[in-house]
Design a protein around this motif. Sequence first.
Motif, PDB file in Angstrom:
ATOM      1  N   ASP A  95       0.871  -1.183   0.000  1.00 59.28           N
ATOM      2  CA  ASP A  95       0.000   0.000   0.000  1.00 59.28           C
ATOM      3  C   ASP A  95       0.901   1.224   0.000  1.00 59.28           C
ATOM      4  O   ASP A  95       2.058   1.150   0.428  1.00 59.28           O
ATOM      5  CB  ASP A  95      -0.909   0.011   1.229  1.00 59.28           C
ATOM      6  CG  ASP A  95      -2.194   0.809   1.015  1.00 59.28           C
ATOM      7  OD1 ASP A  95      -2.097   2.043   0.900  1.00 59.28           O
ATOM      8  OD2 ASP A  95      -3.273   0.188   0.937  1.00 59.28           O
ATOM      9  N   THR A  96       0.377   2.345  -0.483  1.00 60.49           N
ATOM     10  CA  THR A  96       1.155   3.583  -0.447  1.00 60.49           C
ATOM     11  C   THR A  96       1.008   4.314   0.881  1.00 60.49           C
ATOM     12  O   THR A  96       1.846   5.142   1.232  1.00 60.49           O
ATOM     13  CB  THR A  96       0.720   4.515  -1.584  1.00 60.49           C
ATOM     14  OG1 THR A  96      -0.696   4.748  -1.489  1.00 60.49           O
ATOM     15  CG2 THR A  96       1.045   3.896  -2.940  1.00 60.49           C
ATOM     16  N   ASP A  97      -0.069   4.004   1.607  1.00 60.18           N
ATOM     17  CA  ASP A  97      -0.277   4.591   2.931  1.00 60.18           C
ATOM     18  C   ASP A  97       0.528   3.791   3.962  1.00 60.18           C
ATOM     19  O   ASP A  97       0.367   2.574   4.053  1.00 60.18           O
ATOM     20  CB  ASP A  97      -1.764   4.557   3.303  1.00 60.18           C
ATOM     21  CG  ASP A  97      -2.007   5.088   4.700  1.00 60.18           C
ATOM     22  OD1 ASP A  97      -2.140   4.244   5.624  1.00 60.18           O
ATOM     23  OD2 ASP A  97      -2.036   6.303   4.879  1.00 60.18           O
ATOM     24  N   PRO A  98       1.404   4.440   4.747  1.00 63.26           N
ATOM     25  CA  PRO A  98       2.279   3.704   5.672  1.00 63.26           C
ATOM     26  C   PRO A  98       1.530   2.818   6.660  1.00 63.26           C
ATOM     27  O   PRO A  98       1.936   1.675   6.901  1.00 63.26           O
ATOM     28  CB  PRO A  98       3.054   4.811   6.387  1.00 63.26           C
ATOM     29  CG  PRO A  98       3.058   5.946   5.424  1.00 63.26           C
ATOM     30  CD  PRO A  98       1.730   5.884   4.723  1.00 63.26           C
ATOM     31  N   MET A  99       0.440   3.325   7.240  1.00 62.58           N
ATOM     32  CA  MET A  99      -0.292   2.521   8.210  1.00 62.58           C
ATOM     33  C   MET A  99      -0.950   1.314   7.545  1.00 62.58           C
ATOM     34  O   MET A  99      -0.939   0.201   8.087  1.00 62.58           O
ATOM     35  CB  MET A  99      -1.339   3.366   8.933  1.00 62.58           C
ATOM     36  CG  MET A  99      -2.073   2.611  10.035  1.00 62.58           C
ATOM     37  SD  MET A  99      -3.176   3.682  10.988  1.00 62.58           S
ATOM     38  CE  MET A  99      -3.909   2.491  12.119  1.00 62.58           C
TER      39      MET A  99
END
Length: 535
Positions: A324-328
């Motif tokens: 995913d591009t979102d870290p979380m």
Amino acid sequence: MALIKKFSCHAVFCILCLISTTSSALAARLPVGMNTNEVMQVDSSVPFVNLFKMALPFDEADSKLTRGNIQYDADGWPQNLNGGQAGTNLLHWLPAGTLPEGNYTVLYDGEGEIQYGDDAQLVSRTPGKDIIRILAGSDQYFKVTLTISKSSPENYLRNIRVLLPGGICASNPFHRVNSASQCDGDYRDFATYHESILFNPDYLEFMRPFKTIRFMNMSGITRNALSTWEQMPRLSQATWAGKEGRRGAPLEVMVKLVNQLNADAWFNIPHAADNNLVKQYADYVRQNLRPHLKAYVEYTNEAWNPAFTQAQYTRQIGLQQKLDTDPMQASSKYYVKRSLEIFRIWQQAFAGSKRLVRVLGSWAAYPKLSETLLSYNKAYEQTDALAIAPYFYVHEKQQGEVRNTEDVFRLLKDDRNAYSIANVLDRVQKHADIAKQYGVKLIAYEGGQHLVDRKTRSTRDFPNPQYIGANRAQPMEALYVEFLEGWQKITGNSLFVAFSAPRTYQAYGSWGVKEYINQPSGEAPKFRALLRFAH
């Protein structure tokens, strides 16, 4: 108005006291487990007969204890003092009553001399054996130092064992006795039988009511980058204590404990563990865990929590693998991916999942994470339990209202407080609904009170006197009963693993359900509440 408010606070306090002595006695049984502690010289749960296993490593001691160009062997024993000395804190700030006072046996191999300090005095000395007398100091704490002052490089002093006084009757390993006169011909003194009697009987007796033991702390996985089977803690190590990333008891010890307690085991796999480590771990548990006991398997601990390096690790790998591009989101998806890989390795070792409980750990304050974890790659199909840590406490927004312990109890029942008991149980219900939707159980990997202010550094700093006082006050028993009854109603009697085994109350929290292993139950309201459900 001030008089009315004061009366109201006092009324809440009195009602809680009344509840704790009446209706709580009617609590129904609930599967209750217990979290272990880190192996450290300050651990007031004192799990082992050989106290040296919880001593500070020689090379971590300050210059008052260890100095000079010391050379160590692979297990941490000082191989050559080179004119210096090697010392350790054997016991550090353990409350009086934690251990029996009296004569302790010190055994060692090799040639040399040991000096003892603080609350320990040498009584007698023969080659390979010292007798020392340990008495709590005038401050009502145990503090003991041990220093190797002389050691022959050709046959260096090593394999130190500091053994509790007395022993057990072989027919009852859960009760410590002082002499053979208390047994019916089956006395086993610790000095002679310490190789087979690993656990402090007082520790076993404390743990006995709890049917699942979680080893996250004892295994030492927190902020620990170990990745290979060869890096796992060993029985031969001088001590199993030390700083984060180093300390940890061997797997053999953890399996032996649950076998003796006849309790299920909850294992946390290190975050950087390679597949061989996971396989060897699973193989050992399958071969040595009693066949009727279950193994809970969880990848690391709180991978969602940025306070831990394991969260940074899962985020980094998740981003590298472009999950995913979102870290979380990348972190959560890698956590699920690696968990499923670990589950498959364990299933192969156990020829199925019948003896396993495959656990995904979520964030109690954020139900949306549970949805993400269970849905990603259809993880729910290979997962048995969703685990959260429901804690109640005073939110920082209301902390300024705390003036005494009565205020603490009032705020724990106040709906304005986001972490009041009622509000925490509301979030438990949301997690339970999600777990039910995906066909898995909701369980608690930790839980209870969470009264702490991380900005403080001393037990004297506000609001620690009030928070510690609340943990010691009788109304805390009633709150635990109310909380556990709420958990029981929502989850349908699912496992609740309390946090934690006895430990002293400090500025960083009052986590122990007792303050020390032999604290009378009458002084331990959280422990009393748990026993109402566990028995």
